[in-house]
Write an enzyme that holds these catalytic residues in place. Sequence first.
Site, short mmCIF file in Angstrom:
data_model
loop_
_atom_site.label_atom_id
_atom_site.label_comp_id
_atom_site.label_asym_id
_atom_site.label_seq_id
_atom_site.Cartn_x
_atom_site.Cartn_y
_atom_site.Cartn_z
N HIS A 225 5.92 5.98 -1.53
CA HIS A 225 6.65 4.74 -1.75
C HIS A 225 5.84 3.56 -1.22
O HIS A 225 4.92 3.75 -0.44
CB HIS A 225 8.01 4.78 -1.04
CG HIS A 225 7.89 4.73 0.45
ND1 HIS A 225 7.57 5.84 1.21
CD2 HIS A 225 8.01 3.69 1.33
CE1 HIS A 225 7.51 5.50 2.48
NE2 HIS A 225 7.76 4.19 2.59
N HIS B 111 0.84 -1.20 0.00
CA HIS B 111 0.00 0.00 0.00
C HIS B 111 0.88 1.25 0.00
O HIS B 111 2.05 1.20 0.32
CB HIS B 111 -0.91 0.01 1.23
CG HIS B 111 -0.14 0.12 2.51
ND1 HIS B 111 0.44 -0.97 3.12
CD2 HIS B 111 0.21 1.19 3.26
CE1 HIS B 111 1.09 -0.59 4.20
NE2 HIS B 111 0.97 0.74 4.31
#
Length: 183
Positions: free
Chosen positions: A127, A41
């Site tokens: 990220h 995620h």
Amino acid sequence: MRLFAAIYPPAVAVADLTARIKGLRVAGARHARLADPANLHLTLAFLGEVPDDRLTDVEHALAPAARTVRTPRLRLAGGGSFGQCRSTVLWVGVRGDIDALGALAGTIRGGLREAGLPCDDKPFRPHLTIARPGDRVPEADLRADLKTLDGYTGPEWPAGHLTLVRSHPAPPTRHTPVATWPL
């Protein structure tokens, strides 16, 4: 309960990234902790521990944020690492509509603070964490993996939903969606 707000990449992006991860040296390293593909995620805001009775407040703070930005088009690409030794985190980067993504993260964090809810103060760095090798992977292998990730570019996808997630950190780490809003 431990909460965070996130965007989950679609299955096609996760499958493409997972195929690349399998070729990394860290994937074959003994005791290196790879992220579960189901847990991959993009964290927009980390709330940490929130009392159960504040869950409705969290949902009310997040819902308007999902309506404030256009749907960002993203792709997973490149990579890097955070920390040294045991705190090392290997990650894959995010490219595309980063300005819209940053605006969404800022709106979410602002709404949480306005509601008197906890929220991390770290700068937003889009990220996805893919591994936590720590010192269990030789530095040369880690450098080789970073070079491999530098050349990675996954498929483009629309970030369609904002998800409030409950994290269960006890091994194995599990993430449970609590609420979802379309972007």
